[in-house]
Scaffold this motif. Structure first.
Motif, short mmCIF file in Angstrom:
data_model
loop_
_atom_site.label_atom_id
_atom_site.label_comp_id
_atom_site.label_asym_id
_atom_site.label_seq_id
_atom_site.Cartn_x
_atom_site.Cartn_y
_atom_site.Cartn_z
N LYS A 74 0.85 -1.15 -0.02
CA LYS A 74 -0.05 -0.08 0.04
C LYS A 74 0.90 1.33 0.08
CE LYS A 74 -4.22 1.61 2.29
NZ LYS A 74 -5.16 1.38 3.43
N LYS A 75 1.78 1.24 0.75
CA LYS A 75 2.82 2.70 0.95
C LYS A 75 3.47 2.67 -0.31
CE LYS A 75 4.84 4.21 4.62
NZ LYS A 75 5.65 4.30 5.80
N LEU A 76 3.86 1.55 -1.22
CA LEU A 76 4.44 1.78 -2.46
C LEU A 76 3.56 2.48 -3.35
CD1 LEU A 76 7.04 1.50 -4.25
CD2 LEU A 76 6.41 -1.03 -4.59
N ARG A 77 2.46 1.63 -3.60
CA ARG A 77 1.31 2.24 -4.48
C ARG A 77 0.84 3.82 -4.06
NH1 ARG A 77 -0.98 -2.88 -3.54
NH2 ARG A 77 -2.68 -1.84 -2.18
N GLU A 78 0.96 4.23 -2.91
CA GLU A 78 0.58 5.35 -2.50
C GLU A 78 1.95 6.53 -2.91
OE1 GLU A 78 -1.88 6.89 -1.27
OE2 GLU A 78 -0.93 8.78 -0.60
N MET A 79 3.13 5.91 -2.78
CA MET A 79 4.27 6.69 -3.21
C MET A 79 4.19 6.74 -4.84
SD MET A 79 8.25 5.88 -3.59
CE MET A 79 7.91 5.09 -5.20
N ARG A 80 3.82 5.86 -5.51
CA ARG A 80 3.83 5.86 -6.95
C ARG A 80 2.50 6.80 -7.34
NH1 ARG A 80 4.78 -0.39 -8.01
NH2 ARG A 80 6.86 -0.41 -8.13
N ARG A 81 1.74 7.00 -6.71
CA ARG A 81 0.53 7.76 -7.15
C ARG A 81 0.91 9.30 -6.97
NH1 ARG A 81 -3.86 10.03 -5.48
NH2 ARG A 81 -3.17 9.66 -3.30
N HIS A 82 1.94 9.59 -6.21
CA HIS A 82 2.70 10.86 -6.38
C HIS A 82 3.74 11.25 -7.45
CE1 HIS A 82 0.30 12.07 -2.85
NE2 HIS A 82 0.54 11.02 -2.35
N MET A 83 4.06 10.02 -8.10
CA MET A 83 5.22 10.15 -9.11
C MET A 83 4.27 9.73 -10.35
SD MET A 83 8.66 8.27 -7.90
CE MET A 83 9.35 8.63 -6.46
N GLY A 84 4.07 10.55 -11.39
CA GLY A 84 3.27 10.32 -12.75
C GLY A 84 4.62 9.77 -13.60
N MET A 85 4.20 8.89 -14.42
CA MET A 85 5.20 8.31 -15.17
C MET A 85 4.33 8.51 -16.61
SD MET A 85 7.82 6.25 -14.48
CE MET A 85 9.17 5.49 -15.79
N ARG A 95 -6.99 -0.36 -26.85
CA ARG A 95 -8.53 -0.95 -27.49
C ARG A 95 -9.61 0.03 -26.35
NH1 ARG A 95 -8.15 -4.94 -24.77
NH2 ARG A 95 -6.08 -4.92 -24.46
N VAL A 96 -9.04 0.69 -25.64
CA VAL A 96 -10.10 1.22 -25.06
C VAL A 96 -10.15 3.07 -25.24
CG1 VAL A 96 -10.21 -0.44 -23.04
CG2 VAL A 96 -9.05 1.93 -22.76
N SER A 97 -11.17 3.52 -24.84
CA SER A 97 -11.31 4.98 -25.24
C SER A 97 -10.31 5.85 -24.50
CB SER A 97 -12.65 5.49 -24.53
OG SER A 97 -12.82 5.39 -23.38
N VAL A 98 -10.08 6.98 -25.05
CA VAL A 98 -8.95 7.87 -24.37
C VAL A 98 -9.56 8.33 -23.10
CG1 VAL A 98 -8.60 10.25 -24.68
CG2 VAL A 98 -8.37 9.03 -26.67
N ILE A 99 -10.77 8.39 -22.70
CA ILE A 99 -11.12 8.84 -21.37
C ILE A 99 -10.98 7.84 -20.46
CG2 ILE A 99 -13.70 8.35 -21.72
CD1 ILE A 99 -13.87 11.08 -19.88
N LYS A 100 -11.17 6.47 -20.71
CA LYS A 100 -10.87 5.47 -19.94
C LYS A 100 -9.42 5.17 -19.61
CE LYS A 100 -14.82 2.64 -20.22
NZ LYS A 100 -15.47 1.53 -20.89
N ASN A 101 -8.69 5.66 -20.55
CA ASN A 101 -7.13 5.78 -20.32
C ASN A 101 -6.78 6.63 -19.15
OD1 ASN A 101 -4.94 3.93 -21.78
ND2 ASN A 101 -6.62 4.42 -23.18
N VAL A 102 -7.45 7.70 -19.33
CA VAL A 102 -7.35 8.70 -18.08
C VAL A 102 -7.82 8.32 -16.85
CG1 VAL A 102 -7.42 11.25 -17.27
CG2 VAL A 102 -6.98 10.61 -19.77
N LEU A 103 -8.95 7.62 -16.70
CA LEU A 103 -9.67 7.30 -15.71
C LEU A 103 -8.79 5.90 -14.96
CD1 LEU A 103 -13.34 7.63 -16.65
CD2 LEU A 103 -12.50 8.37 -14.59
N HIS A 104 -8.27 5.31 -15.78
CA HIS A 104 -7.23 4.18 -15.12
C HIS A 104 -6.21 4.60 -14.40
CE1 HIS A 104 -9.47 0.80 -16.94
NE2 HIS A 104 -9.02 1.07 -18.38
N GLY A 105 -5.54 5.85 -14.98
CA GLY A 105 -4.68 6.27 -14.31
C GLY A 105 -4.78 6.96 -12.80
N ARG A 106 -6.10 7.61 -13.02
CA ARG A 106 -6.64 8.28 -11.69
C ARG A 106 -7.00 7.37 -10.67
NH1 ARG A 106 -8.56 12.93 -9.80
NH2 ARG A 106 -10.30 12.97 -8.58
N LEU A 107 -7.40 6.13 -11.01
CA LEU A 107 -7.50 5.13 -10.10
C LEU A 107 -6.60 4.29 -9.68
CD1 LEU A 107 -11.22 4.19 -11.52
CD2 LEU A 107 -10.68 5.97 -9.59
#
Ligand code: ADP
Ligand code: ADP
Length: 208
Positions: A74-85, A95-107
């Motif tokens: 959990k701590k590693l995932r939390e750290m990665r959330r603050h490091m955009g790649m 194969r999925v929509s542009v907006i879903k790609n962005v949503l995947h990142g957010r979640l």
């Protein structure tokens, strides 16, 4: 204040290749840092070590004042959330929509099925749309990611990274596969975001 502090970082791959040798690096908030070197110099290894996609052999990495070596789960995932790649090959789900790609990142890629079930919250969806507007892709949001040009796909990558509200963006050769005009746009975006102007990126035509 230091955002990222790297001390004595080394990476020796299992086959004995020494990709990083006692590297020191300090990045302060708002700094735009470019790592330059020939192919094989260790640039990817460095970036992937910073977010721990690669396990460094030795060294210390402090991110926002906290030691990150050895953290897990959990701590590693939390750290990665603050490091955009952001990657050279865009790394989108083609194969999925542009907006879903962005949503995947957010979640944080927690549940690829969430979207299929229509479980994105209204605020997640609104945030994703506003990110896409910033990078000039509002009109393209329901297209499949692979229907966009290379430059547009990289802008989706930027929108996805930004949607996590990162403190640090790691970009691994983000323009390597783009033409000069798209490269200029992407570098301009990254620089503007870094300098704190990310909420009003210059609007681009949908071609670049
Ligand atoms: P780049 O120069 O764009 O970083 P590379 O061709 O060096 O790309 O590496 C592409 C991928 O292959 C990376 O994921 C890297 O970790 C992996 N790779 C590179 N060299 C080796 C190697 N000698 N053995 C195994 N994997 C490697
Ligand atoms: P760059 O990104 O600067 O092209 P890399 O970090 O991809 O460099 O690679 C640095 C060195 O480590 C190269 O010699 C490469 O062949 C080697 N390397 C990269 N990934 C691996 C791997 N998975 N296994 C073994 N060697 C690797």
């Amino acid at each position: 204040m230091t955002l990222l502090q790297v001390e004595g970082l080394s990476k020796i791959y299992p086959d004995g290749t020494k990709a990083l040798d006692n590297l020191n690096l300090e990045i302060r908030p708002g700094e735009f840092v470019v790592v330059i070197g020939p192919s094989g110099a260790g640039k990817s290894t460095l970036l992937r070590s910073l977010n721990r996609m690669i396990e460094p052999t030795n060294g210390k990495i402090r991110f926002k004042g906290e030691e990150t070596m050895g953290i897990k789960g959990k701590k590693l995932r939390e750290m990665r959330r603050h490091m955009g790649m952001i990657f050279q090959g865009y790394n989108l789900v083609t194969r999925v929509s542009v907006i879903k790609n962005v949503l995947h990142g957010r979640l944080g890629y927690m549940s690829p099925f969430k979207g299929a079930l229509g479980l994105y919250s209204k605020s997640d969806t609104e945030a994703a749309k506003s990110m896409l507007q910033r990078v000039g892709l509002y009109e393209q949001m329901y297209k499949r990611a692979d229907e966009l040009s290379g430059g547009q796909q990289q802008r989706v990558g930027i929108a996805r990274a930004l949607s996590q509200k990162p403190d640090l963006i790691l970009a691994d050769e983000p323009i390597a596969s783009l033409d000069p005009a798209s490269s200029e746009t992407i570098m301009h975006y990254l620089y503007t975001i870094c300098k704190g102007g990310g909420h009003r990126l210059p609007v681009q035509s949908s071609s670049g």
